[in-house]
Structure formats: C-alpha cells, structure tokens
Design a protein around this motif. Structure first.
Motif, short mmCIF file in Angstrom:
data_model
loop_
_atom_site.label_atom_id
_atom_site.label_comp_id
_atom_site.label_asym_id
_atom_site.label_seq_id
_atom_site.Cartn_x
_atom_site.Cartn_y
_atom_site.Cartn_z
N UNK A 1 0.81 -1.22 0.00
CA UNK A 1 0.00 0.00 0.00
C UNK A 1 0.85 1.27 0.00
N UNK A 2 1.98 1.23 0.66
CA UNK A 2 2.84 2.41 0.77
C UNK A 2 4.14 2.17 0.01
N UNK A 3 4.06 2.28 -1.31
CA UNK A 3 5.25 2.01 -2.11
C UNK A 3 6.17 3.23 -2.21
N UNK A 4 5.59 4.42 -2.08
CA UNK A 4 6.40 5.63 -2.12
C UNK A 4 6.84 5.98 -0.70
N UNK A 5 7.85 6.81 -0.62
CA UNK A 5 8.33 7.25 0.69
C UNK A 5 7.26 8.13 1.35
N UNK A 6 7.04 7.90 2.64
CA UNK A 6 6.06 8.69 3.39
C UNK A 6 6.67 10.05 3.69
N UNK A 7 6.01 11.10 3.24
CA UNK A 7 6.55 12.45 3.40
C UNK A 7 5.92 13.22 4.56
N UNK A 8 4.81 12.78 5.04
CA UNK A 8 4.13 13.46 6.14
C UNK A 8 4.97 13.31 7.41
N UNK A 9 5.37 14.45 7.98
CA UNK A 9 6.26 14.42 9.16
C UNK A 9 5.57 13.80 10.37
N UNK A 10 4.28 14.11 10.55
CA UNK A 10 3.57 13.58 11.71
C UNK A 10 3.44 12.07 11.61
N UNK A 11 3.09 11.55 10.45
CA UNK A 11 2.94 10.11 10.27
C UNK A 11 4.28 9.40 10.41
N UNK A 12 5.34 9.98 9.87
CA UNK A 12 6.67 9.37 10.01
C UNK A 12 7.09 9.34 11.47
N UNK A 13 6.83 10.41 12.21
CA UNK A 13 7.16 10.45 13.62
C UNK A 13 6.35 9.41 14.39
N UNK A 14 5.05 9.30 14.08
CA UNK A 14 4.19 8.31 14.72
C UNK A 14 4.71 6.89 14.46
N UNK A 15 5.03 6.58 13.22
CA UNK A 15 5.51 5.24 12.88
C UNK A 15 6.87 4.95 13.49
N UNK A 16 7.67 5.98 13.71
CA UNK A 16 8.98 5.78 14.33
C UNK A 16 8.83 5.28 15.76
N UNK A 17 7.84 5.80 16.49
CA UNK A 17 7.69 5.46 17.90
C UNK A 17 6.79 4.25 18.17
N UNK A 18 6.13 3.71 17.17
CA UNK A 18 5.24 2.56 17.38
C UNK A 18 5.97 1.35 17.98
N UNK A 19 7.14 0.95 17.48
CA UNK A 19 7.80 -0.21 18.10
C UNK A 19 8.14 0.00 19.58
N UNK A 20 8.56 1.20 19.93
CA UNK A 20 8.89 1.48 21.33
C UNK A 20 7.64 1.43 22.21
N UNK A 21 6.54 1.96 21.69
CA UNK A 21 5.29 1.93 22.46
C UNK A 21 4.79 0.50 22.64
N UNK A 22 4.89 -0.31 21.61
CA UNK A 22 4.46 -1.71 21.73
C UNK A 22 5.34 -2.47 22.72
N UNK A 23 6.63 -2.25 22.65
CA UNK A 23 7.54 -2.91 23.59
C UNK A 23 7.25 -2.49 25.02
N UNK A 24 7.02 -1.22 25.23
CA UNK A 24 6.70 -0.75 26.58
C UNK A 24 5.37 -1.32 27.06
N UNK A 25 4.39 -1.40 26.18
CA UNK A 25 3.08 -1.94 26.57
C UNK A 25 3.16 -3.42 26.93
N UNK A 26 4.08 -4.14 26.34
CA UNK A 26 4.23 -5.56 26.68
C UNK A 26 5.12 -5.76 27.90
N UNK A 27 6.12 -4.90 28.07
CA UNK A 27 7.11 -5.09 29.12
C UNK A 27 6.66 -4.58 30.48
N UNK A 28 6.02 -3.41 30.51
CA UNK A 28 5.68 -2.78 31.79
C UNK A 28 4.79 -3.65 32.68
N UNK A 29 3.70 -4.24 32.18
CA UNK A 29 2.92 -5.11 33.07
C UNK A 29 3.69 -6.33 33.56
#
Length: 101
Positions: A24-52
C-alpha cells in the motif's frame, strides 16, 4: 475446526499484516507527523508488553517498582543491558529481603 486450519488462518493473518504496508505504501512517506508516529510505534508496543510484566514478575509490586526505578536510573546513566539487569535483580533481592517476603 482442526488445528491445521487454525495455524493456516494465523499464518495468513501474520502474512497480511506484514505484506499490506509494503504494497500500500510504495512511495516514501513524506508526512512528518505520520513518520514520527511510525517511528515510535515499536517502542510503544515494547513498553506496553514489558511494563505489566515488570510489575507482576516479583513477589511484591514494591520490589518491582524499586527495581524499575533503579533500572531506569542506571539505564539513563548509559550503562549496558547486563549492568542494568543485574542492578534490577539485586534491587529486587534486597527489597524483598528487607520486606521479609
């Protein structure tokens, strides 16, 4: 349903989750907000699994919170993973001995 069907469905779902963003996303994502959001998703998922898991891994939540605090301080001080884990383990041991658990 048989076990083979369950495994096939899970394999299909896993494949789709990994394949759809690539198609679906063959071109580079240029939206700064979306790129920033996608950058932090792995860290948020790891924290959500680790903290409990951190809070329920010991005999008491007090020792878990103490170990979490010590691990955060040692980690932010720039120490390695083994040092952080060792300090957290020692903290749990000491706190649980002091509390008599």
């Amino acid at each position: 349903m048989s076990l083979v069907l369950y495994i096939a469905v899970m394999a299909g779902v896993t494949y789709l989750i990994r394949m759809l963003p690539l198609t679906l996303f063959q071109k580079k994502i240029r939206n700064r907000w979306l790129r920033s959001f996608l950058y932090y998703v792995p860290y948020a998922c790891l924290a959500a699994m680790t903290f409990p898991a951190i809070l329920t891994a010991t005999e008491s939540p007090v020792s878990a919170l103490a170990a979490l605090a010590v691990a955060a301080v040692v980690g932010f001080a720039g120490k390695g993973l083994v040092t952080v884990a060792a300090c957290a383990c020692v903290t749990v041991f000491v706190v649980e001995r002091l509390l008599g658990l």
